[in-house]
Write a protein that holds these residues in place. Structure first.
Motif, PDB file in Angstrom:
ATOM      1  N   ASN A 126       0.817  -1.210   0.000  1.00 43.27           N
ATOM      2  CA  ASN A 126       0.000   0.000   0.000  1.00 43.27           C
ATOM      3  C   ASN A 126       0.855   1.266   0.000  1.00 43.27           C
ATOM      4  O   ASN A 126       0.459   2.287  -0.531  1.00 43.27           O
TER       5      ASN A 126
ATOM      6  N   LYS B 113      -3.796  -0.531  -3.632  1.00 41.67           N
ATOM      7  CA  LYS B 113      -4.737   0.449  -3.080  1.00 41.67           C
ATOM      8  C   LYS B 113      -6.033   0.557  -3.877  1.00 41.67           C
ATOM      9  O   LYS B 113      -7.079   0.829  -3.325  1.00 41.67           O
TER      10      LYS B 113
ATOM     11  N   TYR C 196      -8.769  -3.232  -0.373  1.00 41.07           N
ATOM     12  CA  TYR C 196      -8.372  -1.994   0.302  1.00 41.07           C
ATOM     13  C   TYR C 196      -9.603  -1.179   0.697  1.00 41.07           C
ATOM     14  O   TYR C 196      -9.668  -0.636   1.789  1.00 41.07           O
TER      15      TYR C 196
END
Length: 140
Positions: free
Chosen positions: A12, A129, A134
């Motif tokens: 991330n 992401k 996510y």
């Protein structure tokens, strides 16, 4: 479990939109490959012909088609990406090995190796992401 969390944190922090596009492309490719196998069953039967002496051809056919469809959709959206990749690994390893057991198709071998390498990358990298994983993680 800590290893997965640390991998997710690293991924991330180092996410790029181009990597997400590769993940999406992988999902679309697997889905299209499954549709191709389902609409042209004779082609998949010919590909699996070196395994005829071992039995279980129809089980393999159904596993490959279902795993590619479901896995392709899950990889496309980034939902449980690592689990979807794990379900693809036996198929892709078999696709590489089947070229050495039967007739060598260099184009199929190269494509299988490339997809296998991309799958191994996303097995460690995760979904990134721009993914459903996510998004759901941030909803907590």
């Amino acid at each position: 479990m800590e290893n997965i969390k640390s991998l997710n944190k690293w991924a991330n922090a180092h996410t790029y939109f181009s990597v997400d596009l590769i993940r999406i492309g992988l999902g679309v490719f697997l889905f299209i490959k499954a549709v191709s196998f389902i609409t042209n069953t004779q082609y998949l039967t010919e590909l699996l012909s070196p395994l005829d002496k071992y039995g279980g051809g129809m089980i393999l056919f159904h596993y490959i088609a279902a795993a590619h469809i479901v896995g392709g959709i899950m990889i496309f959206f980034g939902l449980l990406t690592r689990w979807a990749i794990i379900s693809q690994l036996p198929i892709l390893l078999g696709a590489v090995m089947i070229n050495f057991m039967g007739e060598m198709h260099s184009q199929n071998l190269l494509l299988s190796i490339i997809v296998l390498i991309i799958c191994f990358f996303f097995l460690f990298y995760g979904s990134g992401k721009n993914s459903a994983d996510y998004y759901f993680k941030m909803q907590k």
